[in-house]
Write a protein that holds these residues in place. Sequence first.
Motif, PDB file in Angstrom:
ATOM      1  N   HIS A 193       0.755  -1.254   0.102  1.00  0.00           N
ATOM      2  CA  HIS A 193      -0.199  -0.021  -0.049  1.00  0.00           C
ATOM      3  C   HIS A 193       1.095   1.074   0.015  1.00  0.00           C
ATOM      4  N   SER A 194       1.964   1.353   0.963  1.00  0.00           N
ATOM      5  CA  SER A 194       2.791   2.496   1.151  1.00  0.00           C
ATOM      6  C   SER A 194       3.459   2.940  -0.349  1.00  0.00           C
ATOM      7  N   LEU A 195       4.120   1.719  -1.005  1.00  0.00           N
ATOM      8  CA  LEU A 195       4.615   1.642  -2.090  1.00  0.00           C
ATOM      9  C   LEU A 195       3.743   2.386  -3.098  1.00  0.00           C
ATOM     10  N   GLU A 196       2.587   1.817  -3.365  1.00  0.00           N
ATOM     11  CA  GLU A 196       1.561   2.334  -4.186  1.00  0.00           C
ATOM     12  C   GLU A 196       1.099   3.850  -4.020  1.00  0.00           C
ATOM     13  N   VAL A 197       0.923   4.299  -2.967  1.00  0.00           N
ATOM     14  CA  VAL A 197       0.750   5.603  -2.588  1.00  0.00           C
ATOM     15  C   VAL A 197       1.844   6.447  -3.014  1.00  0.00           C
ATOM     16  N   SER A 198       3.093   6.002  -2.799  1.00  0.00           N
ATOM     17  CA  SER A 198       4.293   7.010  -2.989  1.00  0.00           C
ATOM     18  C   SER A 198       4.252   7.073  -4.576  1.00  0.00           C
ATOM     19  N   VAL A 199       3.841   6.136  -5.518  1.00  0.00           N
ATOM     20  CA  VAL A 199       3.906   6.217  -6.999  1.00  0.00           C
ATOM     21  C   VAL A 199       2.715   7.282  -7.137  1.00  0.00           C
ATOM     22  N   VAL A 200       1.774   7.045  -6.770  1.00  0.00           N
ATOM     23  CA  VAL A 200       0.497   8.140  -6.936  1.00  0.00           C
ATOM     24  C   VAL A 200       0.924   9.367  -6.483  1.00  0.00           C
ATOM     25  N   GLY A 201       1.403   9.459  -5.189  1.00  0.00           N
ATOM     26  CA  GLY A 201       2.008  10.769  -4.702  1.00  0.00           C
ATOM     27  C   GLY A 201       2.945  11.411  -5.757  1.00  0.00           C
ATOM     28  N   ARG A 202       3.932  10.665  -6.015  1.00  0.00           N
ATOM     29  CA  ARG A 202       5.133  11.169  -7.086  1.00  0.00           C
ATOM     30  C   ARG A 202       4.248  12.041  -8.346  1.00  0.00           C
ATOM     31  N   SER A 203       3.412  11.058  -8.735  1.00  0.00           N
ATOM     32  CA  SER A 203       2.666  11.736 -10.186  1.00  0.00           C
ATOM     33  C   SER A 203       2.074  13.065  -9.710  1.00  0.00           C
ATOM     34  N   ILE A 204       1.399  13.023  -8.659  1.00  0.00           N
ATOM     35  CA  ILE A 204       0.434  14.454  -8.302  1.00  0.00           C
ATOM     36  C   ILE A 204       1.543  15.308  -8.105  1.00  0.00           C
ATOM     37  N   GLY A 205       2.634  15.074  -7.105  1.00  0.00           N
ATOM     38  CA  GLY A 205       3.517  16.223  -7.123  1.00  0.00           C
ATOM     39  C   GLY A 205       4.183  16.690  -8.087  1.00  0.00           C
ATOM     40  N   ARG A 206       4.628  15.725  -9.060  1.00  0.00           N
ATOM     41  CA  ARG A 206       5.228  16.386 -10.250  1.00  0.00           C
ATOM     42  C   ARG A 206       4.010  17.219 -11.181  1.00  0.00           C
ATOM     43  N   LEU A 207       2.938  16.757 -11.057  1.00  0.00           N
ATOM     44  CA  LEU A 207       2.169  17.726 -11.988  1.00  0.00           C
ATOM     45  C   LEU A 207       1.813  18.979 -11.229  1.00  0.00           C
ATOM     46  N   VAL A 208       1.712  18.943 -10.028  1.00  0.00           N
ATOM     47  CA  VAL A 208       1.667  20.089  -9.188  1.00  0.00           C
ATOM     48  C   VAL A 208       2.751  21.044  -9.444  1.00  0.00           C
ATOM     49  N   GLY A 209       3.992  20.532  -9.250  1.00  0.00           N
ATOM     50  CA  GLY A 209       5.002  21.216  -9.079  1.00  0.00           C
ATOM     51  C   GLY A 209       5.382  21.729 -10.487  1.00  0.00           C
ATOM     52  N   LYS A 210       5.074  21.135 -11.640  1.00  0.00           N
ATOM     53  CA  LYS A 210       5.085  21.705 -12.970  1.00  0.00           C
ATOM     54  C   LYS A 210       4.432  23.096 -12.997  1.00  0.00           C
ATOM     55  N   LYS A 211       3.245  23.029 -12.489  1.00  0.00           N
ATOM     56  CA  LYS A 211       2.316  24.551 -12.534  1.00  0.00           C
ATOM     57  C   LYS A 211       2.940  25.605 -11.597  1.00  0.00           C
ATOM     58  N   ILE A 212       3.607  24.816 -10.436  1.00  0.00           N
ATOM     59  CA  ILE A 212       3.809  25.724  -9.654  1.00  0.00           C
ATOM     60  C   ILE A 212       5.075  26.685  -9.814  1.00  0.00           C
ATOM     61  N   ILE A 239      -7.569   5.521 -10.932  1.00  0.00           N
ATOM     62  CA  ILE A 239      -6.656   6.282 -10.271  1.00  0.00           C
ATOM     63  C   ILE A 239      -6.172   7.450 -10.988  1.00  0.00           C
ATOM     64  N   GLY A 240      -5.816   7.372 -12.410  1.00  0.00           N
ATOM     65  CA  GLY A 240      -5.571   8.453 -13.545  1.00  0.00           C
ATOM     66  C   GLY A 240      -6.782   9.427 -13.209  1.00  0.00           C
ATOM     67  N   SER A 241      -7.943   9.160 -13.106  1.00  0.00           N
ATOM     68  CA  SER A 241      -8.886  10.233 -13.114  1.00  0.00           C
ATOM     69  C   SER A 241      -8.679  10.991 -11.925  1.00  0.00           C
ATOM     70  N   LEU A 242      -8.545  10.227 -10.890  1.00  0.00           N
ATOM     71  CA  LEU A 242      -8.542  10.803  -9.564  1.00  0.00           C
ATOM     72  C   LEU A 242      -7.289  11.682  -9.167  1.00  0.00           C
ATOM     73  N   ILE A 243      -6.113  11.322  -9.777  1.00  0.00           N
ATOM     74  CA  ILE A 243      -4.936  12.087  -9.846  1.00  0.00           C
ATOM     75  C   ILE A 243      -5.283  13.413 -10.528  1.00  0.00           C
ATOM     76  N   ASN A 244      -5.836  13.364 -11.713  1.00  0.00           N
ATOM     77  CA  ASN A 244      -5.894  14.840 -12.424  1.00  0.00           C
ATOM     78  C   ASN A 244      -6.851  15.830 -11.578  1.00  0.00           C
ATOM     79  N   ASP A 245      -7.891  14.991 -11.011  1.00  0.00           N
ATOM     80  CA  ASP A 245      -8.713  15.753 -10.352  1.00  0.00           C
ATOM     81  C   ASP A 245      -8.291  16.308  -9.189  1.00  0.00           C
ATOM     82  N   ALA A 246      -7.291  15.791  -8.195  1.00  0.00           N
ATOM     83  CA  ALA A 246      -6.603  16.182  -7.177  1.00  0.00           C
ATOM     84  C   ALA A 246      -5.808  17.356  -7.514  1.00  0.00           C
ATOM     85  N   VAL A 247      -4.953  17.167  -8.570  1.00  0.00           N
ATOM     86  CA  VAL A 247      -4.354  18.263  -9.077  1.00  0.00           C
ATOM     87  C   VAL A 247      -4.973  19.492  -9.196  1.00  0.00           C
ATOM     88  N   ARG A 248      -5.983  19.286  -9.844  1.00  0.00           N
ATOM     89  CA  ARG A 248      -6.997  20.640 -10.377  1.00  0.00           C
ATOM     90  C   ARG A 248      -7.727  21.180  -9.249  1.00  0.00           C
TER      91      ARG A 248
END
Length: 447
Positions: free
Chosen positions: A67-86, A310-319
């Motif tokens: 679970h923790s490994l999967e959360v970190s993979v999802v978190g990395r994607s969210i973080g990068r997408l947010v980081g790009k915009k910031i 998961i992809g849909s929810l990642i993009n929505d969290a970033v939004r």
Amino acid sequence: MHWEQLLSLKRQGDTGKRLRSEQDDTRLGFEVDYDRIIFSAAFRSLQDKTQVIPLSKTDFVHTRLTHSLEVSVVGRSIGRLVGKKIIEKYPYLKDVYGYHMNDFGAIVAAACLAHDIGNPPFGHSGEKAIGEYFKNGNGLQFKNQLTEKEWQDLIDFEGNANGFSVLTGNRPGNEGGLRISYATLGAFMKYPKESLPKKPTSNIADKKYGFFQQDKAFFQEVAQELGLIPNKSGSDIGYERHPLAYLVEAADDICYTIIDFEDGINLGLVDEDYALEYLVKLVKDTIDSAKFYSLQTKEDRISYLRALAIGSLINDAVRVFLENEKAIMRGQFPFALTDKSKYKAQMNDIIQLSVKKIYQSREVIEKEINGYHVLAHLLDTFITAVNNKFEDKMTNYDHLILKLLPEKYQVEKKNLYERLLHISHYISLLTDGNAILMHKIIASNAH
């Protein structure tokens, strides 16, 4: 709050500044955080800790480790997408300070990796079992010898606060624990407050607590270095969240909502028809129907839907984060990102079905009942031995019990609160299997 301060590379015990522009990009400080967590004993022990369904009968089930490994993979994607915009929004972060979008991903991934590192055996019932031992069990005898906040730490034992201790706790010769960067610690701190007052507001940051009284001084140092916004008065300590903590929480929310559900389907606890009905609502904009219908097995069909969901929810969290970034930076966003998701209703439907079909299944309930009994017995045995030693009335049995403690836990604690927390901390870091084994050894040889 200011991003250049929130992204601090400082570590416990540093005397000089660590500048991003001087970092070696082949081994960035935030990536060192990830490595230190993944190689730690506390992280390794998550491989034998229950996520929801006890380890048994099947290959499908997630442990706290997977679970923790999967959360970190999802978190990395969210973080990068947010980081790009910031970085696009505040170019000085790159031009002046040298930060990159991947730094955001690395911080969030490391904090996600650690998010369950302080959780006791037997799932969330493990936290409750430790608390119950002090609230209603033999631990009640210590209440009048502790301050109100020390007592609350014990009766409301909290995996998040315990995790902060794992990452930062001092031992002789090992000052500062894992010495994680303050930015990663900030992202890890979902509930930046002490155990009292309990839930003083409906702000998501006040929902639980994030540090024990023994870790208070260092917690405040981290919060001040990062420039977090204080939100408590008088002698109470609490802060608004580090903005990246919202991303860590979102990654966890996304994974347990979707992946626990997937486990339930693969185990036959939830019908595949339900899965289709619930998951299709999350993926209707991205699904390739021809591809879906070409998949031959239930596992492959569910896996495909899970990935898209998961992809849909990642993009929505970033939004949601980017739309509310100004409020978040002012400490004026008292919600989880998923609270404002356009998929909130669908996520709630999945969670409600999971509660009914998975979390309340007989196997899960039996595991939790067992956990209460095992943890209360271990707490009682070790606390009695440690206190008897301190009071100089140790029996030979106590002497033998204390020999079971690993070397790093063989430390004298002069203060009752620290002794009680020390043993609770030790027992919380046992794996499910180790806790059961030690309980059996002690019970079968009871004096």
